[in-house]
Design a protein around this motif. Structure first.
Motif, PDB file in Angstrom:
ATOM      1  N   TRP A  40       0.636  -0.891   0.247  1.00 12.19           N
ATOM      2  CA  TRP A  40      -0.014  -0.099   0.201  1.00 12.19           C
ATOM      3  C   TRP A  40       1.080   1.291   0.004  1.00 12.19           C
ATOM      4  CZ3 TRP A  40       0.494   2.867   4.128  1.00 12.19           C
ATOM      5  CH2 TRP A  40       1.516   2.180   5.640  1.00 12.19           C
ATOM      6  N   TYR A  43       1.139   3.124  -3.709  1.00 10.86           N
ATOM      7  CA  TYR A  43      -0.018   3.336  -3.723  1.00 10.86           C
ATOM      8  C   TYR A  43      -0.173   4.942  -3.512  1.00 10.86           C
ATOM      9  CZ  TYR A  43      -1.293  -1.094  -5.616  1.00 10.86           C
ATOM     10  OH  TYR A  43      -1.659  -1.977  -6.127  1.00 10.86           O
ATOM     11  N   LEU A  44       0.872   4.954  -2.205  1.00 14.75           N
ATOM     12  CA  LEU A  44       0.822   6.159  -1.632  1.00 14.75           C
ATOM     13  C   LEU A  44       2.360   7.219  -2.454  1.00 14.75           C
ATOM     14  CD1 LEU A  44      -0.153   5.506   1.906  1.00 14.75           C
ATOM     15  CD2 LEU A  44      -1.172   6.098   0.140  1.00 14.75           C
ATOM     16  N   LEU A  47       1.082   8.179  -5.279  1.00 19.81           N
ATOM     17  CA  LEU A  47      -0.038   9.326  -5.534  1.00 19.81           C
ATOM     18  C   LEU A  47       0.477  10.837  -5.208  1.00 19.81           C
ATOM     19  CD1 LEU A  47      -3.154  10.659  -5.265  1.00 19.81           C
ATOM     20  CD2 LEU A  47      -3.547   9.875  -3.062  1.00 19.81           C
ATOM     21  N   ILE A 232      -8.648   5.086  -6.140  1.00 17.35           N
ATOM     22  CA  ILE A 232      -7.761   6.074  -5.620  1.00 17.35           C
ATOM     23  C   ILE A 232      -7.789   7.802  -6.171  1.00 17.35           C
ATOM     24  CG2 ILE A 232      -5.035   6.773  -5.313  1.00 17.35           C
ATOM     25  CD1 ILE A 232      -4.432   4.712  -4.925  1.00 17.35           C
ATOM     26  N   TYR A 233      -7.776   7.755  -7.788  1.00 15.06           N
ATOM     27  CA  TYR A 233      -8.085   8.767  -8.340  1.00 15.06           C
ATOM     28  C   TYR A 233      -9.690   9.261  -8.576  1.00 15.06           C
ATOM     29  CZ  TYR A 233      -4.024   8.829 -11.779  1.00 15.06           C
ATOM     30  OH  TYR A 233      -2.863   8.850 -12.701  1.00 15.06           O
ATOM     31  N   THR A 235     -11.721   9.165  -5.594  1.00 17.96           N
ATOM     32  CA  THR A 235     -11.435   9.575  -4.386  1.00 17.96           C
ATOM     33  C   THR A 235     -10.760  11.234  -4.387  1.00 17.96           C
ATOM     34  OG1 THR A 235     -11.348   7.536  -3.357  1.00 17.96           O
ATOM     35  CG2 THR A 235     -10.633   9.698  -1.927  1.00 17.96           C
TER      36      THR A 235
END
Length: 257
Positions: A40, A43-44, A47, A232-233, A235
């Motif tokens: 995870w 992914y952060l 982002l 994610i996109y 949100t």
């Protein structure tokens, strides 16, 4: 039994060829894509890079857009008998720039930037930010130009009567008023750029899609990484849209005062 042990048990069952139930298989794939090995965090990281790319590209786009818009507006406001040759040449270059950029796909532009112009560069992420920023500049130019035209002409005349030249009048009087008018449109451009950063992965740039591909290459399962990126996109766009709406309401309230 904790989640890690449960995942290990399900993985052993899957490797042995045993059929798993829907929820067991869902949990195994979810854990594999996001929890195992602290994936995870990738992914952060993606982002954070995506937001950085968006901000850099928007700054480049705003600088280019304002310059192009000021040149084109100055050319349009010249009197026929007093046209500057230098300004006319700059206007032609600006028109070529906006026509070419707006008339070709961003993907093609990024491929040219990444594999033709900066083919030897190792930092494809910043190359992508440059390409997206230059693409954004053509659209921001039209946004800013429309904002400049929306300001009452008497404002510019007042500035000239105070002894300011054209560019000082634009800088201190017209552009600040136009910026307030175009701020919602710039917010939309920021959201569009945020989504368009996903194209940077086509030239090897490290952003959100890049890290999702990296996870998929390790797990040999791309459905959950890509679905996670989509969430994610979505949100982030919902949050940005909410912030933009809040800003627009505040601007409307300030206009009423």
């Amino acid at each position: 039994m904790d989640w890690a042990q449960y995942y290990a048990q399900l993985s052993e069952m899957a490797r042995a060829g045993q059929e798993l139930g829907f929820f067991d298989n869902f949990f195994r794939l979810f854990y594999q894509a996001f929890i195992e090995g602290s994936r995870w965090q990738l992914y952060l990281r993606g982002l954070a890079v995506t937001l950085q790319l968006t901000v850099i590209a928007l700054c480049i786009g705003i600088v280019l857009g304002v310059l192009v818009a000021v040149v084109r507006t100055a050319h349009d406001q010249q009197r026929l008998g007093r046209r500057s040759i230098f300004l006319s040449l700059c206007n032609i270059l600006c028109q070529i720039y906006t026509t070419v950029i707006r008339g070709t796909p961003m993907m093609v532009q990024l491929l040219i930037w990444g594999f033709v112009i900066f083919s030897s560069s190792r930092n494809k992420t910043m190359v992508g930010a440059l390409g997206i920023g230059i693409n954004s500049g053509a659209y921001v130019a039209e946004i800013v130009r429309a904002g400049l035209m929306s300001v009452d002409g008497g404002q510019a005349e007042a500035g000239r009567s105070l002894g300011l030249n054209y560019f000082d009048t634009m800088r201190y009087i017209v552009i600040p008023q136009a910026f307030k008018n175009i701020l919602p449109a710039l917010g939309n451009e920021f959201i569009v750029l945020f989504k368009d950063t996903s194209l940077v992965s086509a030239i090897g740039g490290a952003e959100l899609i890049y890290y999702a591909k990296a996870v998929g290459s390790k797990t040999f399962e791309v459905m959950f990484p890509y679905l996670g990126v989509a969430v994610i996109y979505l949100t982030a766009v919902l949050i940005l849209t909410w912030l933009q709406g809040k800003l627009e309401r505040r601007l409307r309230q300030s206009d009423r005062r």
